[in-house]
Structures are given as C-alpha cells and as structure tokens.
Design a protein around this motif. Structure first.
Motif, PDB file in Angstrom:
ATOM      1  N   TYR A  45     -28.947   4.230  35.974  1.00 44.46           N
ATOM      2  CA  TYR A  45     -29.133   4.523  34.427  1.00 44.46           C
ATOM      3  C   TYR A  45     -28.115   4.169  34.407  1.00 44.46           C
ATOM      4  CZ  TYR A  45     -27.335   8.334  30.912  1.00 44.46           C
ATOM      5  OH  TYR A  45     -27.166   8.407  29.508  1.00 44.46           O
ATOM      6  N   MET A  46     -26.691   3.541  34.313  1.00 50.71           N
ATOM      7  CA  MET A  46     -26.241   2.988  34.346  1.00 50.71           C
ATOM      8  C   MET A  46     -26.538   1.161  33.937  1.00 50.71           C
ATOM      9  SD  MET A  46     -23.450   4.802  33.681  1.00 50.71           S
ATOM     10  CE  MET A  46     -21.973   3.332  33.502  1.00 50.71           C
ATOM     11  N   LYS A  47     -27.559   1.047  34.526  1.00 45.21           N
ATOM     12  CA  LYS A  47     -28.575  -0.187  34.883  1.00 45.21           C
ATOM     13  C   LYS A  47     -27.382  -1.764  35.913  1.00 45.21           C
ATOM     14  CE  LYS A  47     -30.641  -0.435  30.258  1.00 45.21           C
ATOM     15  NZ  LYS A  47     -30.408   0.729  29.842  1.00 45.21           N
ATOM     16  N   TRP A  48     -26.952  -0.951  36.036  1.00 42.51           N
ATOM     17  CA  TRP A  48     -26.252  -1.231  37.148  1.00 42.51           C
ATOM     18  C   TRP A  48     -26.926  -2.252  38.836  1.00 42.51           C
ATOM     19  CZ3 TRP A  48     -21.584   1.837  37.648  1.00 42.51           C
ATOM     20  CH2 TRP A  48     -20.844   1.379  36.294  1.00 42.51           C
ATOM     21  N   ALA A  49     -28.143  -1.314  38.804  1.00 46.57           N
ATOM     22  CA  ALA A  49     -28.596  -1.659  40.103  1.00 46.57           C
ATOM     23  C   ALA A  49     -30.174  -1.680  39.379  1.00 46.57           C
ATOM     24  CB  ALA A  49     -28.553  -0.146  41.363  1.00 46.57           C
ATOM     25  N   SER A  50     -31.224  -2.588  40.564  1.00 52.21           N
ATOM     26  CA  SER A  50     -32.669  -2.542  39.834  1.00 52.21           C
ATOM     27  C   SER A  50     -33.244  -2.109  41.118  1.00 52.21           C
ATOM     28  CB  SER A  50     -32.891  -3.601  39.600  1.00 52.21           C
ATOM     29  OG  SER A  50     -32.589  -4.608  40.467  1.00 52.21           O
ATOM     30  N   PRO A  51     -34.936  -1.181  41.193  1.00 55.69           N
ATOM     31  CA  PRO A  51     -35.811  -1.222  41.980  1.00 55.69           C
ATOM     32  C   PRO A  51     -35.897  -2.351  43.120  1.00 55.69           C
ATOM     33  CG  PRO A  51     -37.188  -0.848  39.932  1.00 55.69           C
ATOM     34  CD  PRO A  51     -35.160  -1.490  39.318  1.00 55.69           C
ATOM     35  N   VAL A  52     -36.159  -1.673  44.185  1.00 50.31           N
ATOM     36  CA  VAL A  52     -36.780  -2.315  45.178  1.00 50.31           C
ATOM     37  C   VAL A  52     -38.149  -3.607  44.404  1.00 50.31           C
ATOM     38  CG1 VAL A  52     -38.120  -3.519  47.582  1.00 50.31           C
ATOM     39  CG2 VAL A  52     -36.257  -1.788  47.006  1.00 50.31           C
ATOM     40  N   THR A  53     -38.531  -4.615  44.438  1.00 54.07           N
ATOM     41  CA  THR A  53     -39.647  -5.142  44.316  1.00 54.07           C
ATOM     42  C   THR A  53     -41.153  -4.001  44.514  1.00 54.07           C
ATOM     43  OG1 THR A  53     -38.602  -7.375  44.478  1.00 54.07           O
ATOM     44  CG2 THR A  53     -41.433  -7.266  43.735  1.00 54.07           C
ATOM     45  N   GLY A  54     -41.547  -3.924  43.376  1.00 54.01           N
ATOM     46  CA  GLY A  54     -42.698  -2.888  43.462  1.00 54.01           C
ATOM     47  C   GLY A  54     -42.260  -1.629  43.799  1.00 54.01           C
ATOM     48  N   GLY A  55     -40.438  -1.055  43.926  1.00 53.06           N
ATOM     49  CA  GLY A  55     -40.523   0.250  44.148  1.00 53.06           C
ATOM     50  C   GLY A  55     -40.363   0.937  42.311  1.00 53.06           C
ATOM     51  N   SER A  56     -40.378   0.675  41.551  1.00 51.70           N
ATOM     52  CA  SER A  56     -39.825   1.508  40.575  1.00 51.70           C
ATOM     53  C   SER A  56     -40.370   2.567  40.436  1.00 51.70           C
ATOM     54  CB  SER A  56     -39.958   0.121  38.880  1.00 51.70           C
ATOM     55  OG  SER A  56     -41.387  -0.125  38.734  1.00 51.70           O
TER      56      SER A  56
ATOM     57  N   ALA B  14     -26.603  -6.616  38.604  1.00 51.99           N
ATOM     58  CA  ALA B  14     -28.010  -6.051  39.009  1.00 51.99           C
ATOM     59  C   ALA B  14     -28.748  -6.756  37.760  1.00 51.99           C
ATOM     60  CB  ALA B  14     -28.098  -4.400  38.124  1.00 51.99           C
ATOM     61  N   GLY B  15     -29.760  -7.561  37.979  1.00 51.72           N
ATOM     62  CA  GLY B  15     -30.779  -7.625  37.517  1.00 51.72           C
ATOM     63  C   GLY B  15     -31.827  -6.278  36.249  1.00 51.72           C
ATOM     64  N   GLN B  16     -31.803  -6.786  34.991  1.00 56.26           N
ATOM     65  CA  GLN B  16     -32.886  -5.347  34.566  1.00 56.26           C
ATOM     66  C   GLN B  16     -34.548  -5.515  35.274  1.00 56.26           C
ATOM     67  OE1 GLN B  16     -31.427  -4.146  31.708  1.00 56.26           O
ATOM     68  NE2 GLN B  16     -29.842  -4.932  32.874  1.00 56.26           N
ATOM     69  N   GLN B  17     -34.434  -3.767  35.281  1.00 56.21           N
ATOM     70  CA  GLN B  17     -35.847  -3.907  35.489  1.00 56.21           C
ATOM     71  C   GLN B  17     -36.704  -4.650  34.529  1.00 56.21           C
ATOM     72  OE1 GLN B  17     -36.946  -1.102  33.929  1.00 56.21           O
ATOM     73  NE2 GLN B  17     -35.758   0.312  33.349  1.00 56.21           N
TER      74      GLN B  17
END
Ligand SMILES: *[C@@H]1O[C@H](CO)[C@@H](O)[C@H](O)[C@H]1NC(C)=O
Ligand SMILES: *[C@@H]1O[C@H](CO)[C@@H](O)[C@H](O)[C@H]1NC(C)=O
Ligand SMILES: *[C@@H]1O[C@H](CO)[C@@H](O)[C@H](O)[C@H]1NC(C)=O
Ligand SMILES: *[C@@H]1O[C@H](CO)[C@@H](O)[C@H](O)[C@H]1NC(C)=O
Ligand SMILES: *[C@@H]1O[C@H](CO)[C@@H](O)[C@H](O)[C@H]1NC(C)=O
Ligand SMILES: *[C@@H]1O[C@H](CO)[C@@H](O)[C@H](O)[C@H]1NC(C)=O
Ligand SMILES: *[C@@H]1O[C@H](CO)[C@@H](O)[C@H](O)[C@H]1NC(C)=O
Ligand SMILES: *[C@@H]1O[C@H](CO)[C@@H](O)[C@H](O)[C@H]1NC(C)=O
Length: 537
Positions: A311-322, A534-537
């Motif tokens: 939510y805070m945009k500090w973390a992104s999902p694992v590739t393919g796991g969004s 963190a990268g942007q999703q």
C-alpha cells in the motif's frame, strides 16, 4: 435544539434527495448556530466504537471536529463522492462546543477529490515539527518531562542525525522510502492554556489547535508552515485521561503521542501513527483489531506486513505474483516461488492472490516471508522465519491495484490468515488453496509453493513430492527421485487455523539493529540490500 434537528432528519429520512433538501431549513431553526467550513476531511483513529471525522480548515490550519459519530455525507450536492481526503466546502449546525452535529449532502460541495498528494508515494522525506506540550497550566504535575534534546535523540539517534532512533527504523522498514530530514527536524516546547476540554475530555483538536497557536507564536507562522508533519507530545499523566498512546489523522499530517513507554518512546507506536497519515488502518487477528503482532500497524515491534508495504508503495510483488488468479494457478498444480524475507528487499518480496475461482470472493491474500533481522529484529516467534499470510477486502484492494484511488482511505481490514514454516503444508479451505513452505534456498530466502484445488487439498501434490522435484534453473544436478512411494494423501492433520499465540506485548527493548547483511545465496537480485528502493508495480 439538537433534538429538534434530529427528529426532523429522521422524519424525512426516507425520501433520499428530497429529504436532504428539506433538512436545511430544519437546521436553520431558531437557536441553532450554523458554521461554514472549507478544508480537507479526515478520520481520527480513536477506537472507541464510533467514527470520528474532522475537517482541517483551509484558512487557518485548525482542526474542526465533527461531533462523535457524525460523518460527512457520502455524496455532495452534485452527486460527487465524498471520502476521507476530500477537500470540501460545507455548512453545518453545531453543538455547544462548535462541532458539526449533522452534515447534509445539500450543504456540501466537493472542491477536490480524495486522490490527493498526501497519498502514499514511494519516496518521502518528512520535515517534522515536534511540539512538546508542557501543560503546567493544567497543574504542576502536568509539566513536560521531554525536552529538545531528549526528543531529538529519541527520533534521530544519539548523534541527532537520523542514523539511529525511530528514524533508522523508518528507513529500514521503508527501504529508504520514508525518512526524517534531520536538518529540518525541529522540537519546540510550548505552554498552552488548559481547559476542561483538555484535562477532562482530552479533546484532540483543542490540544492541537492550542499547541499550534503557541508554536506559531514562538516560531512565526512562516516557519511553522515549512513543516510537512506535526506531532504533539503530551506530558505524563495524559495517557490515563485520553485512553490512547498515540492518535493520528487519516489521511493527514498530524499525530499525537503520549510521554509513556508505549507512546513516543516506542518506535512502532510512532510508526503506526505516522503511517495512518498516509492511509493504512490497523491490522487484525481474527476479530481483534490491533492483534496482528507481525506489524507496527497492529501491536508488533515490527515493520509493516506485506499488504501494508505494498500500500505504501515500498514493496513490489515477486515477478508473476502480483495477481495470482485461476488462470495463473492451474488446478491441482503447485506453482513455485522463491520469497526473500521482507527485511532483505522491497523489490519483489510478496505474492498477491486474487482468488477469483471462489464465487463472489470477498478477500484477497498477501503472502510474504518474514525473518527477525534488521527492521524486523524484534519480530515475534509466531511470525518470524516463516511465511505470513494476510487477507483483506478484495473489492478495495482490487480497486486500488487497478489505479482507482477513490476509496484508498477506507479500511481494507488487513487480517492475519495463517503462517507456514519451512517444510510445512497449510490448507486454506476457505480459499481452496494450499500454501507450502519448502526449504531455505539462501539466507532468509524460502522456496514455497501454492496450489489451488476444487474440492479438497488431496488434489494438490504432497510437499515431499514437490521438494523432490529438481529445481529448474539453479541447484546442481540432483538425481530426480524415483516416483513417490504412495499416491501421497494430503497431510492428515492440517496445522491449526489460527496462528500461534502472539508474543508477550511487552518484550525487552529491542537490540540495536544489526548492520545490513550482504551474505546469502539464492537467486533474488539485490539480496541483502536493506536500503533498496521498491520498484513500482
Ligand atoms: C532533557 O530530558 C532528559 C530526559 O528527560 C534529561 O535527562 C536531560 O537532562 C534534559 N536536558 C535538558 C537540557 O534539560
Ligand atoms: C532537508 O531540509 C533542508 C533544510 O530545510 C533542505 O535544505 C534539504 O533540501 C532537505 N533535504 C531533503 C532530502 O528534503
Ligand atoms: C491563555 O489565556 C489567557 C487568558 O484567557 C489569554 O490572554 C492568553 O492569550 C492565552 N494564551 C494562549 C497561549 O492561548
Ligand atoms: C467532557 O467530559 C464530561 C465528563 O465525561 C462529559 O460530561 C462532557 O459531555 C464532555 N464534553 C464534551 C464536549 O465532550
Ligand atoms: C495531578 O494532580 C491532580 C490534583 O492534585 C490530581 O487529581 C491528578 O491525579 C494528578 N495527576 C497525576 C498524573 O498525578
Ligand atoms: C488473471 O491474471 C492475469 C495476469 O494478471 C490477467 O491477465 C488475467 O486477465 C486474469 N484473469 C482473469 C479471469 O481476470
Ligand atoms: C469491502 O469494502 C466495500 C467498500 O467499502 C464494502 O462495501 C464491502 O462490504 C467490503 N467487503 C467486506 C467483505 O467486508
Ligand atoms: C519434512 O517433514 C516431513 C514430515 O513432516 C519429515 O518426514 C521430513 O523429514 C521433513 N524434512 C526436512 C528436510 O525437515
């Protein structure tokens, strides 16, 4: 007067638009004082069973609270959505303290929507003004015990430069996304007047409005306006009066903290209040608000959980796991992921499951590995070194994920679902899904699997079968194990649905965070970097 108004509203309440039109004349009945306000709406995180709303006045920056339980209309007079974060103009009838007792749709105009700049972004440097309140005016036993240097040390560390104290935890938990500007950081001690609204009722707005005025008198309004966030430190003795250790506007830029061990002295309390300003609510365990000990948004001495980091945009999902949905999770087939513990990196550290195979699914699930190091060094045993799973309101989560920020300040009710250790299978029947903890494949990087089924977990492979599979790219030639001995029924005794009892609420003070680790194997890029963006999703 209030009664007259309420009756009028109730009587005509059945006829939506017309009723709202007619409510205005009733509110203007003789004796009722109306007030006109213009500013930003926010909720106040007082958890006493009622909603608390306030308006941050555009003209003078003061807080104009609505009476207890009074909320703004859902729509303005033109049918625009009104939410927390909306900038509005309104007029309302008031009670003896000047609080709005009712806000009608026909008296409300949306000036700017809720998707405001105060929303979470992935890089924020706060300019904090800490207003240290000395309430000697309330009695000699309500004088401040903090001062400029003690608060600076608490927030910025012994060197006063942000390399320690609360600041370091914010930097670690946000991967550098939320920091305090040590140059701008200012503490001012004020001695406002007292009143029963303060000493008896702990009126947050009376406290902040008085403290703001006193701080402006010392600093000047121009300097006062250069800060981005304002924190009010109450003196000892107020925790018992107020019934809270910390309080915040959601969204907003103001927080209130007690001089107490669970107040300003505790980094996780400071973090919880500061993050409320950006939109996250509390985290739950079962039906108990706050009882998630894996996050500072609950009762944990820990960084936010994956749903909050996202939510805070500090973390992104694992590739393919969004957005793991039916098409990405074939029935009865386990899909493999390597998850780095969240303390290691914000880049690719969680899975987001959208269980669209469940008819009318209500909840999405966030999955991440947590380990008790760096920002999470005090994470409790029930959550550390295992997979953590949380569920939350799918409608709100999907909206936000798809870029619709209208309801971003509505509580998604993030709740602990379960945990899984290495070599551990967890059946989640409500989601027709099995989550498996595999093995550690690097320092604090866990191989895990996820499998959905239609009727029972027996449709999914046994963990021993999965773990015996040769892992695709890395591991040196493991001979493929001969086919499993039996048709492998699912583990007969699924682990308990409820996660283990959380750790005691008052653990010993956390050890100083260990320096960033640069060791570790595994295939995750940037492993061991704690300050990674963190990268942007
Ligand atoms: C500030 O407060 C701390 C802790 O309360 C105290 O030890 C210290 O002496 C105070 N410093 C000054 C300059 O008053
Ligand atoms: C921190 O504040 C100082 C003083 O106001 C300012 O010059 C500097 O640009 C700020 N740094 C950041 C990163 O915002
Ligand atoms: C406190 O109250 C006195 C008397 O009512 C008033 O003159 C003074 O301005 C007030 N001080 C502050 C800081 O509000
Ligand atoms: C303040 O608290 C007193 C005692 O609980 C209560 O009677 C009164 O209504 C409160 N006043 C306001 C404005 O909330
Ligand atoms: C402060 O003093 C008042 C009056 O003597 C008393 O009622 C109150 O309980 C005291 N508060 C604290 C925190 O000691
Ligand atoms: C499932 O997720 C994929 C990838 O995000 C997406 O392209 C697809 O449209 C989704 N399927 C459904 C039914 O929504
Ligand atoms: C999710 O949030 C929406 C919007 O606030 C609400 O209508 C819905 O009832 C919530 N769902 C659940 C399961 O609480
Ligand atoms: C994994 O768990 C199974 C059954 O619970 C056990 O037989 C096996 O020895 C465990 N493997 C490892 C590597 O711990």
């Amino acid at each position: 007067m209030k009664l007259v108004l309420l009756v009028a509203v109730l009587l005509i309440g059945g006829r939506a638009a017309a009723a709202q039109q007619e409510a205005a004349p009733a509110a203007d009945a003789p004796g009722i004082v109306r007030k006109t306000l213009r500013g930003t709406l926010a909720q106040v995180t007082l958890d006493d069973g009622d909603e608390h709303w306030t308006l941050l006045s555009e003209s003078d920056g003061s807080l104009q609270p609505f009476a207890r339980g009074v909320r703004p209309p859902k729509k303005d007079k033109d049918g625009n959505d009104i939410t927390a974060g909306s900038v509005v103009g309104l007029s309302c009838p008031t009670d003896s303290t000047g609080s709005c007792t009712y806000v009608s749709s026909s008296d409300t105009t949306l000036l700017a929507g809720g998707a405001t700049p105060s929303a979470a972004t992935n890089k924020v440097s706060q300019r904090n003004l800490i207003i240290n309140i000395d309430y000697s005016a309330c009695g000699s036993n309500y004088s401040a015990t903090h001062n400029e240097s003690s608060l600076r040390t608490l927030y910025l560390g012994a060197a006063g430069d942000g390399t320690g104290g609360h600041s370091l935890r914010f930097e670690q938990c946000s991967y550098g996304g939320l920091t305090f500007n040590a140059t701008a950081f200012t503490v001012v001690t004020v001695q406002p007047n007292c009143s029963s609204l303060i000493l008896v009722n702990c009126s947050y707005s009376t406290i902040s409005n008085g403290a703001d005025a006193a701080a402006k008198a010392i600093l000047g309004s121009t300097v006062f306006a250069t800060f981005t966030h304002y924190t009010y430190i109450l003196p000892p003795g107020f925790e018992g009066i107020c019934g809270w250790s910390g309080l915040a506007l959601l969204p907003g830029k103001q927080t209130w903290l007690q001089t107490s061990s669970y107040g300003v002295s505790r980094w996780a309390t400071v973090m919880q209040e500061s993050l409320h300003n950006y939109g996250p609510w509390h985290s739950w365990l079962g039906t108990a608000e706050y009882n998630d000990y894996s996050t500072s948004m609950g009762r944990g001495n820990a960084c936010p959980n994956a749903a909050e980091l996202s939510y805070m945009k500090w973390a992104s999902p694992v590739t393919g796991g969004s957005a793991l949905n039916a098409s990405l999770l074939p029935l009865g087939q386990a899909v493999t992921f390597n998850l780095p513990a969240t303390y290691l990196t914000g880049t690719g550290n969680f899975l987001r499951v959208v269980p669209d195979w469940i008819p009318n699914y209500a909840y999405n699930v966030y999955i991440a590995v947590r380990a008790n190091k760096v920002g999470d060094s005090s994470l409790g045993n029930g959550y550390a070194n295992r997979i953590n799973m949380h569920y939350l309101n799918a409608t709100l989560d999907n909206q936000l994920w798809n870029g619709n920020t209208n309801l971003r300040y509505t509580d998604r009710k993030i709740t602990v679902l379960n945990t899984a250790q290495v070599n551990n299978t967890v059946d989640l029947p409500a989601y027709s899904m099995v989550v498996y903890g595999g093995a550690w494949v690097g320092t604090d990087i866990m191989r895990m699997y996820i499998c959905r089924y239609s009727a029972s977990a027996a449709e999914c492979p046994a963990l021993s079968v999965l773990e015996a599979r040769p892992s695709p790219p890395p591991s040196p030639s493991l001979p493929p194990s001969p086919s499993p001995p039996s048709p492998s029924p699912p583990s007969p005794s699924p682990p308990p649905r409820n996660p283990p009892a959380p750790p005691s609420p008052s653990p010993p003070s956390p050890p100083p965070p260990s320096p960033p680790k640069t060791t570790g194997g595994g295939s995750t890029k940037n492993k061991g970097r704690r300050m990674l963006r963190a990268g942007q999703q």
